[in-house]
Enzyme design. Structure first.
Site, PDB file in Angstrom:
ATOM      1  N   ARG A  46     -32.230 -27.650  12.268  1.00 15.27           N
ATOM      2  CA  ARG A  46     -33.438 -28.462  12.383  1.00 15.27           C
ATOM      3  C   ARG A  46     -33.853 -29.103  11.044  1.00 15.27           C
ATOM      4  O   ARG A  46     -34.494 -30.124  11.001  1.00 15.27           O
ATOM      5  CB  ARG A  46     -34.560 -27.542  12.875  1.00 15.27           C
ATOM      6  CG  ARG A  46     -35.702 -28.254  13.518  1.00 15.27           C
ATOM      7  CD  ARG A  46     -36.692 -27.249  14.035  1.00 15.27           C
ATOM      8  NE  ARG A  46     -36.330 -25.905  13.550  1.00 15.27           N
ATOM      9  CZ  ARG A  46     -37.103 -24.833  13.636  1.00 15.27           C
ATOM     10  NH1 ARG A  46     -38.254 -24.899  14.183  1.00 15.27           N
ATOM     11  NH2 ARG A  46     -36.718 -23.662  13.181  1.00 15.27           N
ATOM     12  N   HIS A 172     -17.931  -8.903  18.692  1.00 13.62           N
ATOM     13  CA  HIS A 172     -17.079  -8.989  17.504  1.00 13.62           C
ATOM     14  C   HIS A 172     -16.172  -7.760  17.350  1.00 13.62           C
ATOM     15  O   HIS A 172     -15.163  -7.823  16.668  1.00 13.62           O
ATOM     16  CB  HIS A 172     -17.891  -9.287  16.240  1.00 13.62           C
ATOM     17  CG  HIS A 172     -18.632  -8.133  15.660  1.00 13.62           C
ATOM     18  ND1 HIS A 172     -19.821  -7.691  16.152  1.00 13.62           N
ATOM     19  CD2 HIS A 172     -18.347  -7.319  14.615  1.00 13.62           C
ATOM     20  CE1 HIS A 172     -20.234  -6.665  15.438  1.00 13.62           C
ATOM     21  NE2 HIS A 172     -19.361  -6.404  14.497  1.00 13.62           N
ATOM     22  N   HIS A 234     -20.456  -3.134  22.321  1.00  8.73           N
ATOM     23  CA  HIS A 234     -19.330  -2.622  21.527  1.00  8.73           C
ATOM     24  C   HIS A 234     -18.745  -1.315  22.085  1.00  8.73           C
ATOM     25  O   HIS A 234     -17.533  -1.197  22.253  1.00  8.73           O
ATOM     26  CB  HIS A 234     -19.751  -2.399  20.073  1.00  8.73           C
ATOM     27  CG  HIS A 234     -20.425  -3.588  19.442  1.00  8.73           C
ATOM     28  ND1 HIS A 234     -20.027  -4.877  19.696  1.00  8.73           N
ATOM     29  CD2 HIS A 234     -21.465  -3.694  18.576  1.00  8.73           C
ATOM     30  CE1 HIS A 234     -20.793  -5.713  19.003  1.00  8.73           C
ATOM     31  NE2 HIS A 234     -21.675  -5.014  18.325  1.00  8.73           N
ATOM     32  N   LYS A 334     -28.128   4.598  13.931  1.00 10.81           N
ATOM     33  CA  LYS A 334     -28.447   4.070  12.593  1.00 10.81           C
ATOM     34  C   LYS A 334     -28.844   5.249  11.714  1.00 10.81           C
ATOM     35  O   LYS A 334     -29.321   6.267  12.202  1.00 10.81           O
ATOM     36  CB  LYS A 334     -29.639   3.117  12.665  1.00 10.81           C
ATOM     37  CG  LYS A 334     -29.488   1.993  13.665  1.00 10.81           C
ATOM     38  CD  LYS A 334     -28.719   0.827  13.092  1.00 10.81           C
ATOM     39  CE  LYS A 334     -28.701  -0.345  14.039  1.00 10.81           C
ATOM     40  NZ  LYS A 334     -27.380  -0.925  14.238  1.00 10.81           N
TER      41      LYS A 334
HETATM   42  C1  BG6 Z   1     -24.013  -5.792  15.604  1.00  9.67           C
HETATM   43  C2  BG6 Z   1     -25.339  -5.102  15.789  1.00  9.67           C
HETATM   44  O1  BG6 Z   1     -23.552  -6.301  16.825  1.00  9.67           O
HETATM   45  O2  BG6 Z   1     -23.060  -4.852  15.103  1.00  9.67           O
HETATM   46  C3  BG6 Z   1     -25.803  -4.482  14.480  1.00  9.67           C
HETATM   47  O3  BG6 Z   1     -26.303  -6.041  16.244  1.00  9.67           O
HETATM   48  C4  BG6 Z   1     -24.729  -3.596  13.908  1.00  9.67           C
HETATM   49  O4  BG6 Z   1     -26.998  -3.727  14.680  1.00  9.67           O
HETATM   50  C5  BG6 Z   1     -23.386  -4.314  13.845  1.00  9.67           C
HETATM   51  O5  BG6 Z   1     -25.136  -3.182  12.609  1.00  9.67           O
HETATM   52  C6  BG6 Z   1     -22.264  -3.391  13.423  1.00  9.67           C
HETATM   53  O6  BG6 Z   1     -21.103  -4.147  13.235  1.00  9.67           O
HETATM   54  P1  BG6 Z   1     -19.973  -3.668  12.218  1.00  9.67           P
HETATM   55  O7  BG6 Z   1     -18.909  -4.703  12.353  1.00  9.67           O
HETATM   56  O8  BG6 Z   1     -20.595  -3.655  10.857  1.00  9.67           O
HETATM   57  O9  BG6 Z   1     -19.544  -2.304  12.648  1.00  9.67           O
END
Ligand code: BG6
Length: 488
Positions: A46, A172, A234, A334
Site C-alpha cells: 500500500r 512450510h 505442521h 512455546k
Molecule cells: C509458524 C508458526 O507456522 O511456525 C510459529 O506460526 C512458529 O508460531 C513457526 O514459531 C515455527 O517454524 P520453524 O520453521 O521455526 O520450526
C-alpha cells in the site's frame, strides 16, 4: 532452469513474512542459479515507494535475515528483477496498475503474503484488472481460517476465481529437508518399509518444541493458540507423512490422497475423552537457557485473563488396519527448553530375554528422525559389550547408529523450507502443498478438541518457562508405562 520465465507477484511485500522469509529465499534461489533468467519479482504493497527505495529496503532485509554477507554479483542480478507497484489491496480499481508490470502471456505466480481476510479482495481486484487466466498460480499462506467454517469461507472466495489446480497452500514444514526425507526413508528402504505397522511399532512420538515465546505477536497468537498455530497444520502434516500408505507415484494427488486418508482415520476426540487424551498448557515465568523470561500473561500487550494454550500434548489414534493399537503422541509448545523437532518411532520389545539380569526386559529399538536442528537419523540398537568376561555372560549396551546430515553432507547448505517451496511453485508441482480437503479434514479433527476444551471450562495447566510442559503431559504417557523421548 526447468521452467518458463514467470512474473512473481508478491502481495504484502513489505510485511513480516515477505521480509523475513520470502525475499531472502528468492535471493538464495538466485544465488544458486535457480531463478530463470527472464523471471521478474513484482512487489505489491500500500505504501508509496519508488523502485529504488524498494530495492534498498529489500537489500537491507536480505542482509538482516540471511546469516551471510550479501554477494555482489547475486545482488546485481537479483535487483534487476525487482519491481514495485503501490496498490491499496482493498480497492479493486487500483489493480489496473498491475497490468503495466506483468505480461499476461507469461505464467504469473501470485503470493498472498497478507492476512487471509483480504484474499477475497485480491482475487476480485485481479479479476477486475483482467489478469486472471488458467495459467496463473496463487500461493496462500496459513492460517487458512481459524476453524472449519471460516476456512471454507476463505477457500470459497479463492475458488470463485481459481481452480484447485492453480492453488498452492503453504505449510512450510513440507519444505523442510528432513520432513521430505520421511518419504525417502520410508519408501526407499525396505528395512523400514516392511516394519512400519502395528506388528512392529509400539508407538510414535512427534515433538515440535520451541524455546521462543510469543515474539511480539501476542494479538495474532492469542486468537490462535498452539493448537491452531502448530497442530492443525505442521504436526498433522508430519503425522500424515509418517502414517500414510505408500502412494502409487510421487505426483501431487497420489501423495495428498494418502495423507487425506490418514486424517480421515484419526479417531475423534470430543467431550467424552478430551480429558484423558489431551493436555493444554500455558507458560508462567521461568528460565530458558539461563535467561529469565516472563510468563505468557505478562508478555507485552497481554490480556491477563487469557486462557489461550501455548502447549499441547495429544494421544492421537489412527483407526485403520496398519495402525490399530499404535498411539501417536503429539507434543508442541512455546518456551520449552530447546528448539527441537523430532519424530521418534518406538519399536516393540523382543518377546523373550536371552541376556539375563542386566536388562529385565530388553529396551526398545528406537528410530529417531531429527527434523531440526542437528538434522539426522539415529537408530538405537543393543550391542554386545566387546571383550572377554570370566563369568562367560554376554553383557549388552545400548548403542547408536547415527547419520548426522551435517557430517555426511557437509558440503551442502540445508536450504530453507521456503526456498524449496517457492521453487516448486515456479516449477508448477503441487505435491508439497496442502489440498483443500486436507485442510478441512484437519480442521474437523481440531475443532472437535477445541470445542471440548471450551465446554469443559477448565483453564490450561500451567508450566514454567524452560520446562517440558505441564506435569499432566508427562502423566499422559506415564500412565501407559511410556515416557517422552529426551532429546540431547
Ligand atoms: C509458524 C508458526 O507456522 O511456525 C510459529 O506460526 C512458529 O508460531 C513457526 O514459531 C515455527 O517454524 P520453524 O520453521 O521455526 O520450526
Amino acid at each position: 532452469t526447468g521452467y518458463e520465465p514467470i512474473d512473481f507477484v508478491l502481495f504484502g511485500t513489505l510485511g513480516d513474512l515477505a521480509r523475513r522469509k520470502l525475499l531472502p529465499s528468492l535471493y538464495q534461489l538466485e544465488k544458486a542459479n535457480l531463478l530463470n533468467g527472464g523471471t521478474t519479482i513484482v512487489g505489491v504493497a500500500r505504501q508509496d515507494m519508488s523502485e529504488k527505495d524498494y530495492a534498498k529496503e529489500v537489500k537491507e532485509n536480505i542482509e538482516k535475515f540471511t546469516s551471510e554477507a550479501i554477494c555482489k554479483d547475486t545482488w546485481k542480478r537479483f535487483s534487476e528483477r525487482l519491481d514495485y507497484v503501490q496498490i491499496d489491496m482493498k480497492n479493486p480499481e487500483d489493480y489496473k496498475k498491475l497490468c503495466e508490470h506483468v505480461d499476461v502471456s507469461r505464467t504469473m505466480v501470485c503470493y498472498f503474503a497478507t492476512p487471509p481476510s483480504i484474499y477475497g479482495d485480491i482475487c476480485q481486484g485481479m479479476d477486475a484488472a483482467k489478469v486472471i487466466d488458467p495459467s496463473v498460480r496463487v500461493v496462500l499462506e496459513k492460517p487458512i481460517g481459524h476453524d472449519l467454517a471460516s476456512s471454507k469461507v476463505i477457500n470459497e472466495q479463492v475458488a470463485e476465481f481459481f481452480d484447485e489446480k492453480q492453488i498452492y497452500r503453504i505449510d512450510h514444514y513440507l519444505g523442510k529437508e528432513t520432513v521430505l526425507n520421511l518419504i525417502a526413508l520410508r519408501f526407499a528402504n525396505s528395512i523400514f518399509a516392511t516394519n512400519w505397522d502395528h506388528n512392529c511399532i509400539d508407538h510414535v512420538q512427534i515433538s515440535v518444541a520451541e524455546s521462543v515465546g510469543i515474539e511480539g505477536r501476542w494479538g495474532y497468537f492469542d486468537d490462535a493458540g498452539q493448537m491452531r498455530d502448530m497442530v492443525q497444520n505442521h504436526l498433522l502434516q508430519i503425522l500424515s507423512l509418517v502414517a500414510m500408505e505408500p502412494p502409487t507415484t510421487l505426483d501431487a494427488d497420489s501423495i495428498r490422497d494418502e495423507k487425506l486418508k490418514v486424517l480421515k482415520a484419526l479417531r475423534p476426540i470430543n467431550a467424552s475423552n478430551v480429558a484423558e487424551k489431551t493436555v493444554r498448557g500455558q507458560y508462567v515465568s521461568g528460565f530458558v537457557r539461563g535467561e529469565e523470561v516472563p510468563g505468557y500473561l505478562d508478555e507485552p500487550d497481554a490480556n491477563e485473563k487469557s486462557t489461550t494454550e501455548t502447549f499441547v500434548a495429544i494421544k492421537a489414534e489412527i483407526d485403520n488396519w496398519r495402525w490399530a493399537g499404535v498411539p501417536f503422541y503429539l507434543r508442541t509448545g512455546k518456551r520449552l527448553p530447546n528448539k527441537t523437532s523430532e519424530v521418534v518411532i518406538y519399536f516393540k520389545r523382543q518377546p523373550h530375554n536371552l541376556f539375563g539380569d542386566s536388562f529385565a526386559t530388553l529396551p526398545q529399538n528406537k528410530l529417531v528422525i531429527r527434523l531440526q536442528p542437528d538434522e539426522g537419523v539415529e537408530i538405537t540398537v543393543m550391542n554386545k559389550v566387546p571383550g572377554l568376561t570370566s563369568s562367560g555372560s554376554m553383557d549388552l549396551q545400548k548403542s547408536k547408529l547415527n547419520l548426522s546430515f551435517s557430517e555426511a553432507f557437509s558440503e551442502d547448505r540445508i536450504a530453507d523450507a521456503y526456498e524449496k517451496l517457492l521453487l516448486e511453485v515456479m516449477i508448477g508441482n503441487q505435491a508439497l502443498f496442502v489440498r483443500r480437503d486436507e485442510i478441512e479434514q484437519a480442521w474437523t479433527w481440531v475443532d472437535s478438541i477445541r470445542a471440548a476444551w471450551d465446554a469443559s471450562n477448565e483453564p490450561p495447566a500451567t508450566y514454567q518457562a524452560g520446562t517440558w510442559g505441564p506435569v499432566s503431559s508427562i502423566a499422559l504417557l506415564a500412565r501407559e508405562e511410556r515416557s517422552w523421548y529426551e532429546s540431547k
